[in-house]
Design a protein around this motif. Sequence first.
Motif, PDB file in Angstrom:
ATOM      1  N   LYS A 137      -5.489  -5.706   4.521  1.00 48.15           N
ATOM      2  CA  LYS A 137      -5.110  -4.638   3.571  1.00 48.15           C
ATOM      3  C   LYS A 137      -6.277  -3.651   3.421  1.00 48.15           C
ATOM      4  CE  LYS A 137      -2.149  -4.892  -0.481  1.00 48.15           C
ATOM      5  NZ  LYS A 137      -1.786  -5.775  -1.606  1.00 48.15           N
ATOM      6  N   LEU A 152       0.838  -1.213   0.000  1.00 47.78           N
ATOM      7  CA  LEU A 152       0.000   0.000   0.000  1.00 47.78           C
ATOM      8  C   LEU A 152       0.868   1.256   0.000  1.00 47.78           C
ATOM      9  CD1 LEU A 152      -2.920  -0.826   2.492  1.00 47.78           C
ATOM     10  CD2 LEU A 152      -3.033  -0.630  -0.007  1.00 47.78           C
ATOM     11  N   VAL A 195      -9.465   3.151  -4.834  1.00 46.62           N
ATOM     12  CA  VAL A 195      -8.386   2.208  -4.519  1.00 46.62           C
ATOM     13  C   VAL A 195      -8.979   0.816  -4.674  1.00 46.62           C
ATOM     14  CG1 VAL A 195      -6.908   1.303  -2.667  1.00 46.62           C
ATOM     15  CG2 VAL A 195      -7.201   3.788  -2.939  1.00 46.62           C
ATOM     16  N   ARG A 241      -6.494   4.849   5.878  1.00 45.13           N
ATOM     17  CA  ARG A 241      -5.791   5.929   5.166  1.00 45.13           C
ATOM     18  C   ARG A 241      -6.771   6.805   4.400  1.00 45.13           C
ATOM     19  NH1 ARG A 241       0.055   4.402   2.802  1.00 45.13           N
ATOM     20  NH2 ARG A 241      -0.102   6.654   2.497  1.00 45.13           N
ATOM     21  N   ILE A 242      -7.815   6.175   3.843  1.00 47.80           N
ATOM     22  CA  ILE A 242      -8.825   6.948   3.100  1.00 47.80           C
ATOM     23  C   ILE A 242      -9.590   7.844   4.074  1.00 47.80           C
ATOM     24  CG2 ILE A 242     -11.035   6.752   1.882  1.00 47.80           C
ATOM     25  CD1 ILE A 242      -9.809   4.243   0.481  1.00 47.80           C
ATOM     26  N   ILE A 275      -8.417  -3.145  -4.195  1.00 47.87           N
ATOM     27  CA  ILE A 275      -7.631  -4.189  -3.531  1.00 47.87           C
ATOM     28  C   ILE A 275      -7.973  -5.538  -4.171  1.00 47.87           C
ATOM     29  CG2 ILE A 275      -7.147  -5.355  -1.326  1.00 47.87           C
ATOM     30  CD1 ILE A 275      -6.300  -2.390  -1.333  1.00 47.87           C
ATOM     31  N   LEU A 309     -13.336   2.485  -1.988  1.00 46.94           N
ATOM     32  CA  LEU A 309     -12.469   1.355  -1.694  1.00 46.94           C
ATOM     33  C   LEU A 309     -13.129   0.091  -2.247  1.00 46.94           C
ATOM     34  CD1 LEU A 309      -9.941   0.166  -0.438  1.00 46.94           C
ATOM     35  CD2 LEU A 309     -11.083   0.215   1.810  1.00 46.94           C
ATOM     36  N   ALA A 340      -6.182   0.305   4.210  1.00 48.50           N
ATOM     37  CA  ALA A 340      -6.558   1.265   3.164  1.00 48.50           C
ATOM     38  C   ALA A 340      -7.737   2.120   3.634  1.00 48.50           C
ATOM     39  CB  ALA A 340      -6.916   0.523   1.885  1.00 48.50           C
ATOM     40  N   ARG A 341      -8.699   1.497   4.320  1.00 42.31           N
ATOM     41  CA  ARG A 341      -9.871   2.222   4.834  1.00 42.31           C
ATOM     42  C   ARG A 341      -9.413   3.340   5.785  1.00 42.31           C
ATOM     43  NH1 ARG A 341     -13.603   4.551   3.589  1.00 42.31           N
ATOM     44  NH2 ARG A 341     -14.351   2.774   2.412  1.00 42.31           N
ATOM     45  N   LEU A 389       0.503   4.286  -2.149  1.00 38.92           N
ATOM     46  CA  LEU A 389      -0.465   5.361  -1.883  1.00 38.92           C
ATOM     47  C   LEU A 389       0.225   6.609  -1.351  1.00 38.92           C
ATOM     48  CD1 LEU A 389      -3.393   3.380  -0.151  1.00 38.92           C
ATOM     49  CD2 LEU A 389      -3.335   4.280  -2.494  1.00 38.92           C
ATOM     50  N   LEU A 397      -2.267   9.187  -3.000  1.00 39.55           N
ATOM     51  CA  LEU A 397      -3.611   8.911  -2.481  1.00 39.55           C
ATOM     52  C   LEU A 397      -4.582  10.062  -2.759  1.00 39.55           C
ATOM     53  CD1 LEU A 397      -5.640   7.134  -0.957  1.00 39.55           C
ATOM     54  CD2 LEU A 397      -4.836   8.165   1.168  1.00 39.55           C
TER      55      LEU A 397
END
Length: 221
Positions: A157, A123, A136, A164-165, A138, A174, A161-162, A126, A130
């Motif tokens: 993952k 990741l 994004v 960071r978003i 996955i 996502l 990612a969730r 990103l 980002l």
Amino acid sequence: RQPAVIAPSILSADFARLGAEVDAVIDAGAEWVHFDVMDNHYVPNLTIGPLVCQALRKHGVTAPIDVHLMVKPVDRIVPDFAKAGATTISFHPEASEHVDRTIQLIHDNGCKAGLVFNPATSLSWLDYVLDKLDLVLIMSVNPGFGGQSFIPAALDKLRLARERIDVSGRAIRLEIDGGVKPDNIGEIARAGADTFVAGSAIFNEKDYRAVIAQMKSAAVG
Ligand code: DX5
Ligand code: ZN
């Protein structure tokens, strides 16, 4: 978190009746069409190009077409898919020489941009882009084929990612892709996905409406 979207992957549709199949899943409640492009170079399989996307638009498909480019190189084909009616164009960072420039190219051609993460792809891609992404993606299978089993490591993952978003505060979708079924979509949604690709889970069923409704209710809990 964005409202839940079901995006049937046409890779598992009956290609002899592709227009009718896309109409059927959209009528059955799917929001997007997931359009898997494979070039037998970046992945060991060969599927469809811009002319099929164009044909679906000419056929009357108005739903967002979520183009997943499993091709290398990427840049040359981006304008053709934009002209052919793509809504979102997603690509694998390993397949582009200049990821930031490819994102810019997708936006310059009027489409939304997505970055796709294979099971072994970090990741960390990103870190510097980002805020430029609309989506994004996955991968919960290694790209190239439908009907594979879900790789559970994708759940962690998704959680990362969730996070960071959410921290970015941006309206970034996502998306999860590969081996998504009615019996695992709940867990996948709880891990943070809001956009769900499903190919064989939907197109292998007789009743598209029933399975899409089942997946939606399991996803929104
Ligand atoms: C695989 C594709 C996926 C695949 C999903 O490379 O990117 O979109 O078609 O198919 P299922 O849902 O059957 O795993
Ligand atoms: Zn895909």
